[in-house]
Design a protein around this motif. Structure first.
Motif, PDB file in Angstrom:
ATOM      1  N   VAL A   1       0.843  -1.207   0.000  1.00 21.90           N
ATOM      2  CA  VAL A   1       0.000   0.000   0.000  1.00 21.90           C
ATOM      3  C   VAL A   1       0.875   1.252   0.000  1.00 21.90           C
ATOM      4  CG1 VAL A   1      -1.593   1.363   1.444  1.00 21.90           C
ATOM      5  CG2 VAL A   1      -2.044  -1.066   1.028  1.00 21.90           C
ATOM      6  N   THR A   2       1.921   1.243   0.817  1.00 21.24           N
ATOM      7  CA  THR A   2       2.829   2.394   0.886  1.00 21.24           C
ATOM      8  C   THR A   2       3.494   2.642  -0.460  1.00 21.24           C
ATOM      9  OG1 THR A   2       3.254   1.995   3.226  1.00 21.24           O
ATOM     10  CG2 THR A   2       4.863   3.339   2.051  1.00 21.24           C
ATOM     11  N   ILE A   3       3.958   1.595  -1.099  1.00 23.88           N
ATOM     12  CA  ILE A   3       4.611   1.735  -2.406  1.00 23.88           C
ATOM     13  C   ILE A   3       3.614   2.233  -3.450  1.00 23.88           C
ATOM     14  CG2 ILE A   3       5.709   0.458  -4.295  1.00 23.88           C
ATOM     15  CD1 ILE A   3       6.940  -1.353  -2.040  1.00 23.88           C
ATOM     16  N   TYR A   4       2.431   1.645  -3.453  1.00 22.79           N
ATOM     17  CA  TYR A   4       1.417   2.019  -4.440  1.00 22.79           C
ATOM     18  C   TYR A   4       1.038   3.500  -4.327  1.00 22.79           C
ATOM     19  CZ  TYR A   4      -2.924   2.165  -7.052  1.00 22.79           C
ATOM     20  OH  TYR A   4      -3.912   2.514  -7.937  1.00 22.79           O
ATOM     21  N   TYR A   5       0.723   3.951  -3.125  1.00 19.83           N
ATOM     22  CA  TYR A   5       0.321   5.348  -2.940  1.00 19.83           C
ATOM     23  C   TYR A   5       1.534   6.286  -2.912  1.00 19.83           C
ATOM     24  CZ  TYR A   5      -4.529   4.139  -2.295  1.00 19.83           C
ATOM     25  OH  TYR A   5      -5.802   3.690  -2.506  1.00 19.83           O
ATOM     26  N   GLY A   6       2.658   5.788  -2.479  1.00 23.65           N
ATOM     27  CA  GLY A   6       3.865   6.613  -2.396  1.00 23.65           C
ATOM     28  C   GLY A   6       4.392   7.029  -3.749  1.00 23.65           C
ATOM     29  N   LYS A   7       4.160   6.209  -4.763  1.00 23.99           N
ATOM     30  CA  LYS A   7       4.644   6.558  -6.110  1.00 23.99           C
ATOM     31  C   LYS A   7       4.023   7.865  -6.594  1.00 23.99           C
ATOM     32  CE  LYS A   7       1.344   3.695  -8.723  1.00 23.99           C
ATOM     33  NZ  LYS A   7       0.273   4.588  -8.429  1.00 23.99           N
ATOM     34  N   ASP A   8       2.777   8.132  -6.191  1.00 21.59           N
ATOM     35  CA  ASP A   8       2.127   9.385  -6.575  1.00 21.59           C
ATOM     36  C   ASP A   8       2.756  10.575  -5.856  1.00 21.59           C
ATOM     37  OD1 ASP A   8       0.401   7.989  -8.232  1.00 21.59           O
ATOM     38  OD2 ASP A   8      -1.122   7.776  -6.668  1.00 21.59           O
ATOM     39  N   ILE A   9       3.135  10.374  -4.619  1.00 23.82           N
ATOM     40  CA  ILE A   9       3.748  11.443  -3.834  1.00 23.82           C
ATOM     41  C   ILE A   9       5.139  11.752  -4.364  1.00 23.82           C
ATOM     42  CG2 ILE A   9       4.663  12.058  -1.558  1.00 23.82           C
ATOM     43  CD1 ILE A   9       2.252  10.479  -0.408  1.00 23.82           C
ATOM     44  N   ILE A  10       5.894  10.729  -4.689  1.00 24.20           N
ATOM     45  CA  ILE A  10       7.257  10.908  -5.193  1.00 24.20           C
ATOM     46  C   ILE A  10       7.247  11.644  -6.529  1.00 24.20           C
ATOM     47  CG2 ILE A  10       9.284   9.699  -6.097  1.00 24.20           C
ATOM     48  CD1 ILE A  10       8.706   7.547  -3.926  1.00 24.20           C
TER      49      ILE A  10
END
Length: 160
Positions: A146-155
């Motif tokens: 979940v962190t990787i999936y949503y984090g890609k948008d933040i990065i």
């Protein structure tokens, strides 16, 4: 749940929330990680309890484990205390989001939590798991994904 799962729970929760809000994502996620650990200050063997042993011992001797520090009352108290010392809403709300993730994760265990402390009602999910068991490893993996999936948008979003 173990410290690493609570840490990842705080990070995952904050990452998802940061995706949909205007909070500073870096501060919000860092604060979420800390918030994911804070409720276990009542347990001397926890990551945060080992960091602050005297405070942990005092809190545990007054309240015990998974009572006050795992309650809605604690969220209210922490919100009040944080606003006394911190003006940045990204940090305040990140800590609170991490704490909520901690509550949800501990409610998945057989012991549950005293969410409505001082009322002596144990809150837990209908299906529970054992701390440190195989199911917890799956939960940790899901939180990481979940962190990787949503984090890609933040990065990919420019910070400046």
């Amino acid at each position: 749940m173990t410290g690493k799962t609570h840490l990842m729970g705080g990070i995952a929760t904050a990452t998802v929330v940061a995706t949909y809000t205007e909070y500073d994502p870096v501060l919000f996620i860092a604060a979420g990680a800390i918030g994911g650990l804070i409720p276990d200050i009542c347990h001397g063997g926890s990551k945060i309890g080992r960091r602050f042993p005297l405070l942990s011992k005092i809190i545990n001797s007054i309240f015990g484990h998974r009572t006050f520090t795992h309650s809605l009352l604690f969220i209210v108290v922490m919100r009040f205390v944080l606003t006394m010392f911190i003006t940045n809403q990204s940090i305040i709300m990140g800590v609170l989001a991490g704490m909520v993730s901690h509550f949800v994760l501990d409610a998945m265990t057989k012991n549950g939590i005293k969410l409505f402390y001082p009322v002596n009602i144990t809150v837990r999910f209908p299906v529970t798991t054992r701390t440190g068991g195989a199911v917890e490893h799956v939960v940790l993996l899901v939180l990481t994904i979940v962190t990787i999936y949503y984090g890609k948008d933040i990065i990919s979003t420019p910070l400046f």
